[in-house]
Motif scaffolding. Structure first.
Motif, PDB file in Angstrom:
ATOM      1  N   LYS A 514      -2.507 -36.622  32.608  1.00 25.92           N
ATOM      2  CA  LYS A 514      -1.724 -37.357  31.614  1.00 25.92           C
ATOM      3  C   LYS A 514      -2.292 -37.269  30.207  1.00 25.92           C
ATOM      4  O   LYS A 514      -1.602 -37.588  29.238  1.00 25.92           O
ATOM      5  N   ASP A 515      -3.553 -36.879  30.097  1.00 27.84           N
ATOM      6  CA  ASP A 515      -4.201 -36.864  28.790  1.00 27.84           C
ATOM      7  C   ASP A 515      -5.035 -35.594  28.667  1.00 27.84           C
ATOM      8  O   ASP A 515      -5.880 -35.311  29.520  1.00 27.84           O
ATOM      9  N   LEU A 516      -4.808 -34.828  27.581  1.00 27.16           N
ATOM     10  CA  LEU A 516      -5.545 -33.585  27.354  1.00 27.16           C
ATOM     11  C   LEU A 516      -7.055 -33.783  27.338  1.00 27.16           C
ATOM     12  O   LEU A 516      -7.814 -32.878  27.699  1.00 27.16           O
ATOM     13  N   LEU A 517      -7.489 -34.963  26.915  1.00 27.52           N
ATOM     14  CA  LEU A 517      -8.918 -35.195  26.729  1.00 27.52           C
ATOM     15  C   LEU A 517      -9.594 -35.825  27.950  1.00 27.52           C
ATOM     16  O   LEU A 517     -10.812 -35.907  28.002  1.00 27.52           O
ATOM     17  N   LYS A 518      -8.774 -36.246  28.921  1.00 28.93           N
ATOM     18  CA  LYS A 518      -9.338 -36.964  30.048  1.00 28.93           C
ATOM     19  C   LYS A 518      -9.652 -36.009  31.195  1.00 28.93           C
ATOM     20  O   LYS A 518      -8.816 -35.210  31.593  1.00 28.93           O
ATOM     21  N   SER A 519     -10.857 -36.088  31.706  1.00 28.40           N
ATOM     22  CA  SER A 519     -11.291 -35.251  32.840  1.00 28.40           C
ATOM     23  C   SER A 519     -11.038 -33.773  32.575  1.00 28.40           C
ATOM     24  O   SER A 519     -10.585 -33.033  33.442  1.00 28.40           O
ATOM     25  N   ASN A 520     -11.331 -33.345  31.358  1.00 23.13           N
ATOM     26  CA  ASN A 520     -11.134 -31.944  30.989  1.00 23.13           C
ATOM     27  C   ASN A 520     -12.489 -31.240  30.985  1.00 23.13           C
ATOM     28  O   ASN A 520     -13.247 -31.331  30.013  1.00 23.13           O
ATOM     29  N   ALA A 521     -12.769 -30.540  32.072  1.00 21.21           N
ATOM     30  CA  ALA A 521     -14.073 -29.893  32.231  1.00 21.21           C
ATOM     31  C   ALA A 521     -14.314 -28.823  31.175  1.00 21.21           C
ATOM     32  O   ALA A 521     -15.464 -28.563  30.789  1.00 21.21           O
ATOM     33  N   LEU A 522     -13.237 -28.179  30.693  1.00 23.12           N
ATOM     34  CA  LEU A 522     -13.408 -27.130  29.688  1.00 23.12           C
ATOM     35  C   LEU A 522     -14.041 -27.673  28.415  1.00 23.12           C
ATOM     36  O   LEU A 522     -14.884 -27.015  27.794  1.00 23.12           O
ATOM     37  N   LEU A 523     -13.640 -28.886  28.027  1.00 17.70           N
ATOM     38  CA  LEU A 523     -14.191 -29.468  26.800  1.00 17.70           C
ATOM     39  C   LEU A 523     -15.690 -29.690  26.912  1.00 17.70           C
ATOM     40  O   LEU A 523     -16.435 -29.505  25.934  1.00 17.70           O
ATOM     41  N   ASN A 524     -16.119 -30.077  28.101  1.00 18.72           N
ATOM     42  CA  ASN A 524     -17.546 -30.353  28.286  1.00 18.72           C
ATOM     43  C   ASN A 524     -18.407 -29.115  28.102  1.00 18.72           C
ATOM     44  O   ASN A 524     -19.599 -29.218  27.790  1.00 18.72           O
ATOM     45  N   ASP A 525     -17.811 -27.926  28.295  1.00 20.09           N
ATOM     46  CA  ASP A 525     -18.569 -26.683  28.168  1.00 20.09           C
ATOM     47  C   ASP A 525     -18.573 -26.110  26.756  1.00 20.09           C
ATOM     48  O   ASP A 525     -19.288 -25.142  26.477  1.00 20.09           O
ATOM     49  N   LEU A 526     -17.755 -26.672  25.872  1.00 20.53           N
ATOM     50  CA  LEU A 526     -17.726 -26.201  24.485  1.00 20.53           C
ATOM     51  C   LEU A 526     -18.938 -26.712  23.716  1.00 20.53           C
ATOM     52  O   LEU A 526     -19.519 -27.746  24.055  1.00 20.53           O
ATOM     53  N   ALA A 527     -19.302 -25.988  22.667  1.00 21.18           N
ATOM     54  CA  ALA A 527     -20.376 -26.450  21.784  1.00 21.18           C
ATOM     55  C   ALA A 527     -19.972 -27.792  21.183  1.00 21.18           C
ATOM     56  O   ALA A 527     -18.776 -28.033  20.938  1.00 21.18           O
ATOM     57  N   PRO A 528     -20.912 -28.704  20.950  1.00 19.73           N
ATOM     58  CA  PRO A 528     -20.588 -30.051  20.465  1.00 19.73           C
ATOM     59  C   PRO A 528     -19.693 -30.067  19.230  1.00 19.73           C
ATOM     60  O   PRO A 528     -18.749 -30.851  19.162  1.00 19.73           O
ATOM     61  N   GLU A 529     -19.968 -29.187  18.246  1.00 21.32           N
ATOM     62  CA  GLU A 529     -19.153 -29.190  17.024  1.00 21.32           C
ATOM     63  C   GLU A 529     -17.727 -28.700  17.299  1.00 21.32           C
ATOM     64  O   GLU A 529     -16.754 -29.189  16.713  1.00 21.32           O
ATOM     65  N   THR A 530     -17.616 -27.736  18.218  1.00 22.67           N
ATOM     66  CA  THR A 530     -16.289 -27.242  18.591  1.00 22.67           C
ATOM     67  C   THR A 530     -15.533 -28.294  19.395  1.00 22.67           C
ATOM     68  O   THR A 530     -14.333 -28.507  19.197  1.00 22.67           O
ATOM     69  N   GLN A 531     -16.250 -28.948  20.298  1.00 21.26           N
ATOM     70  CA  GLN A 531     -15.638 -29.997  21.108  1.00 21.26           C
ATOM     71  C   GLN A 531     -15.066 -31.091  20.209  1.00 21.26           C
ATOM     72  O   GLN A 531     -13.970 -31.610  20.461  1.00 21.26           O
ATOM     73  N   LYS A 532     -15.758 -31.412  19.145  1.00 15.55           N
ATOM     74  CA  LYS A 532     -15.291 -32.448  18.221  1.00 15.55           C
ATOM     75  C   LYS A 532     -13.983 -32.031  17.542  1.00 15.55           C
ATOM     76  O   LYS A 532     -13.091 -32.859  17.341  1.00 15.55           O
ATOM     77  N   LEU A 533     -13.845 -30.746  17.223  1.00 14.44           N
ATOM     78  CA  LEU A 533     -12.606 -30.251  16.617  1.00 14.44           C
ATOM     79  C   LEU A 533     -11.437 -30.370  17.591  1.00 14.44           C
ATOM     80  O   LEU A 533     -10.317 -30.738  17.203  1.00 14.44           O
ATOM     81  N   TYR A 534     -11.671 -30.053  18.850  1.00 14.66           N
ATOM     82  CA  TYR A 534     -10.627 -30.162  19.875  1.00 14.66           C
ATOM     83  C   TYR A 534     -10.207 -31.624  20.064  1.00 14.66           C
ATOM     84  O   TYR A 534      -9.010 -31.947  20.148  1.00 14.66           O
ATOM     85  N   GLU A 535     -11.186 -32.486  20.160  1.00 16.83           N
ATOM     86  CA  GLU A 535     -10.882 -33.900  20.351  1.00 16.83           C
ATOM     87  C   GLU A 535     -10.110 -34.454  19.155  1.00 16.83           C
ATOM     88  O   GLU A 535      -9.167 -35.237  19.323  1.00 16.83           O
ATOM     89  N   GLY A 536     -10.479 -34.018  17.963  1.00 20.44           N
ATOM     90  CA  GLY A 536      -9.782 -34.471  16.763  1.00 20.44           C
ATOM     91  C   GLY A 536      -8.334 -34.014  16.737  1.00 20.44           C
ATOM     92  O   GLY A 536      -7.432 -34.769  16.358  1.00 20.44           O
ATOM     93  N   ALA A 537      -8.098 -32.748  17.158  1.00 24.55           N
ATOM     94  CA  ALA A 537      -6.730 -32.215  17.177  1.00 24.55           C
ATOM     95  C   ALA A 537      -5.868 -32.985  18.162  1.00 24.55           C
ATOM     96  O   ALA A 537      -4.756 -33.431  17.830  1.00 24.55           O
ATOM     97  N   ALA A 538      -6.360 -33.181  19.395  1.00 22.32           N
ATOM     98  CA  ALA A 538      -5.568 -33.879  20.410  1.00 22.32           C
ATOM     99  C   ALA A 538      -5.304 -35.327  20.015  1.00 22.32           C
ATOM    100  O   ALA A 538      -4.191 -35.846  20.215  1.00 22.32           O
ATOM    101  N   THR A 539      -6.303 -35.975  19.456  1.00 23.07           N
ATOM    102  CA  THR A 539      -6.126 -37.366  19.022  1.00 23.07           C
ATOM    103  C   THR A 539      -5.051 -37.461  17.951  1.00 23.07           C
ATOM    104  O   THR A 539      -4.210 -38.376  17.965  1.00 23.07           O
ATOM    105  N   ARG A 540      -5.049 -36.515  17.045  1.00 18.24           N
ATOM    106  CA  ARG A 540      -4.035 -36.512  15.979  1.00 18.24           C
ATOM    107  C   ARG A 540      -2.639 -36.218  16.546  1.00 18.24           C
ATOM    108  O   ARG A 540      -1.658 -36.825  16.133  1.00 18.24           O
ATOM    109  N   TRP A 541      -2.572 -35.291  17.485  1.00 16.31           N
ATOM    110  CA  TRP A 541      -1.288 -34.967  18.120  1.00 16.31           C
ATOM    111  C   TRP A 541      -0.707 -36.196  18.812  1.00 16.31           C
ATOM    112  O   TRP A 541       0.505 -36.421  18.783  1.00 16.31           O
TER     113      TRP A 541
END
Length: 614
Positions: A514-541
């Motif tokens: 139900k949520d792009l950011l919830k239980s998304n194992a791919l995000l956990n493997d991204l570099a911290p700065e990149t992960q922050k960009l992904y989280e910011g995009a989904a939150t804004r969407w």
């Protein structure tokens, strides 16, 4: 394995056309009748007693002789072969026309021809729904009473389409078909073993790649080889009569599973209801999980630039991608954006239309409740003007009009591309696979004072149906689905030991997210700065919604071939404008003529009917 008996040979089959496929489908199982009789002789012989009935013995080695029949609302079977298959010794009293069945440690049963009663253990007398009868030296008895007396569970499924009989102490056998959104199609063996040991369910999971999913679904329907629980990629992919012929009405069964019922009652999720009956359960999905522009963040950093906000800024960034050697190899080999078009729409270029029209789809619903066609809008013309300039200046791959989505994705992986239209997880996976550092785009507007847009998937995650060929009780199917979705929502799957990457991928494909950011194992493997960009995009969407504005029901028209030539013609004209084959002035003339045509007015009337029937 169980044996199947069917009325498919003795009643007319419905002929259903699925695109180019024409197949004979029925609501029951194809099986056998007595070997020394043709189906037609069988039908004539038994017609005075009733019509053929379909029975499925789940994981039971059962033989019932002749095909069961529906005798005045009661399914009747030959007593001797059924009871012998269950291990009983049979004795027959010719004088009394009495059959007695006995087995050590089991109840004994006694039946009489033409008497609507039976004895259990020689004492307890039970009234039967129909009296046993003799036919060609065989006693026919009620299936439900006989099987239940022997400790089996009998379920009349789909308003009499067929009867299933199972051993309540045996494992449930379940076939599930779904779309492998992450392209991982191997069998999730650890997950299957977990369900076998802890859920007492032996499940066969069929995972199909997205590129093959729609066609393979249609082949299954045409062949009558459907899973018990089967995902349809779009709730409105098939017309009413076809869906009703392959899917069970879940209205009554859903009352036992409030969380599944809540999914079907959500007015913002595409789910199919016909005449008040519910024919599917949405696979949970984040509606912002849809293809949207992603950018090479490493190129942006190299150029000392930033993510664009307006379409003018986007145009200038693409020019830099093409002209300023962002990959640093000293060659003129970079491509601004890589895309393709579909027959019905501009495919991965449609985001440009979205930016200028403010709608993720060509047709939307106005506040007054009527259809709006954005192809007639000023925004559509602005989108075409933007794309025409981009193509003329070499910012778009020259072969966009002739390639398919799979070829386009291969191009993104192998070529030096700065912008690609990707789903959230696709961008993350490309980054993890070191195919560039891709970042989802957020905050995009047509101009500084225009509304911000976000990705949107009006079809959601697709819709599960319980097929009429399900070999398991409906409640057992729903229990399995509900259990898996609840575990996904609560994060419990992460606590199960021994599950591997492929198992977790299958879990998401089966039970959604139900949520792009919830239980998304791919995000956990991204570099911290990149992960922050992904989280910011989904939150804004997530702050942007098109709920109630889109018309996913339009696929009902496309599935019946209505107005498709009209839609294709418009799309071909758009492509010609983008490639410079016709001018924007000629586009204006074309659209004006189109809007005044009877074909167009007919299409709009059909859309408005869909809106009013929602």
């Amino acid at each position: 394995m169980g044996k199947k008996y069917s009325n498919a040979l003795s009643r007319p089959l419905k002929k259903l056309t699925v695109l180019a496929l024409t197949a004979a489908l029925s609501g029951s199982f194809i099986g056998t009748v007595q070997a020394d009789r043709s189906p037609w002789e069988y039908k004539a012989s038994m017609s005075e007693y009733g019509s053929p009935a379909s029975v499925y013995f789940d994981n039971l080695n059962i033989y019932v002789g002749w095909q069961p029949i529906n005798h005045k609302g009661t399914v009747m079977v030959q007593a001797e072969p059924l009871l012998k298959s269950l291990g009983y010794q049979i004795t027959w009293d010719v004088t009394e026309k009495k059959l007695t069945a006995e087995q050590a440690g089991k109840v004994s049963l006694t039946f009489w021809a033409q008497r609507a009663e039976a004895e259990v253990n020689g004492q307890s007398v039970h009234t039967l729904p129909a009296a046993p009868f003799m036919h060609e030296d065989q006693l026919w008895v009620p299936l439900r009473f006989t099987a239940q007396s022997c400790g089996l569970v009998v379920t009349w499924t789909a308003k009499g389409s067929f009867v299933s009989v199972r051993d309540p102490n045996a494992q449930i056998h379940l076939r599930v078909g779904t779309r492998a959104d992450h392209e991982t199609t191997g069998q999730p063996s650890a997950l299957i073993q977990y369900m076998k040991e802890n859920w007492e369910t032996n499940v066969q999971i069929n995972l199909t790649s997205p590129k093959d999913f729609s066609n393979k679904t249609k082949v299954k329907l045409a062949a009558g080889d459907m899973e018990s629980l089967m995902l349809l990629g779009d709730a409105y992919e098939f017309r009413d009569d076809l869906l009703e012929s392959i899917a069970l009405d879940l209205n009554e069964s859903l009352q036992s599973y409030p969380s599944l019922k809540e999914l079907t009652d959500d007015s913002n999720i595409a789910v199919r209801k016909i005449g008040g009956k519910v024919y599917g359960i949405p696979r949970p999905a984040d509606l912002n999980d849809a293809p949207f522009p992603a950018l090479r963040q490493d190129w942006i950093d190299t150029l000392g630039s930033k993510q664009p906000v307006t379409m003018d800024e986007m145009f200038n960034l693409l020019k830099q991608f093409v002209n300023k050697d962002p990959d640093g190899d000293g060659k003129d080999n970079t491509i601004g954006m890589y895309g393709y078009v579909n027959a019905n729409n501009l495919g991965s270029l449609a985001w440009v239309e979205h930016a200028f029209t403010g709608s993720p789809e060509r047709f939307s619903i106005s506040e007054s409740g009527t259809v709006v066609d954005h192809a007639l809008s000023k925004g559509q013309r602005q989108a075409l003007e933007w794309l025409t300039r981009a193509y003329a200046q070499g910012l778009i791959n020259k072969d966009f009009a002739t390639i398919d989505p799979e070829t386009a994705m291969e191009g993104v992986k192998k070529k030096n591309v700065g912008l690609a239209v990707l789903k959230f997880d696709e961008a993350a996976k490309l980054t993890l696979d070191k195919k560039g550092s891709w970042t989802p785009l957020s905050g995009l507007k047509a101009s500084s004072n225009a509304p911000e847009i976000s990705p949107w998937n009006s079809a959601g995650g697709g819709m599960y149906i319980v097929s009429r060929m399900a070999k398991v009780e409906v409640l057992k199917v729903l229990e399995w689905l509900d259990r898996g979705i609840v575990m996904s929502e609560t994060g419990k799957w992460a606590e199960i030991e021994g599950l591997k990457e492929g198992d977790h991928s299958a879990i998401q494909n089966l039970f959604g997210r139900k949520d792009l950011l919830k239980s998304n194992a791919l995000l956990n493997d991204l570099a911290p700065e990149t992960q922050k960009l992904y989280e910011g995009a989904a939150t804004r969407w997530h702050q942007i919604s098109y709920e109630g504005q889109t018309l996913p029901e339009a696929n009902l028209l496309w599935s019946q071939g209505q107005h498709t030539k009209f839609i294709h013609k418009l799309n071909e004209t758009k492509v010609k404008v983008i490639m410079g084959e016709i001018s924007l002035d000629e586009w204006d003339v074309y659209v004006k003529k189109m809007a005044s045509s009877e074909d167009y007015k007919s299409m709009i009337r059909d859309f408005n009917k869909l809106i009013h029937s929602k």
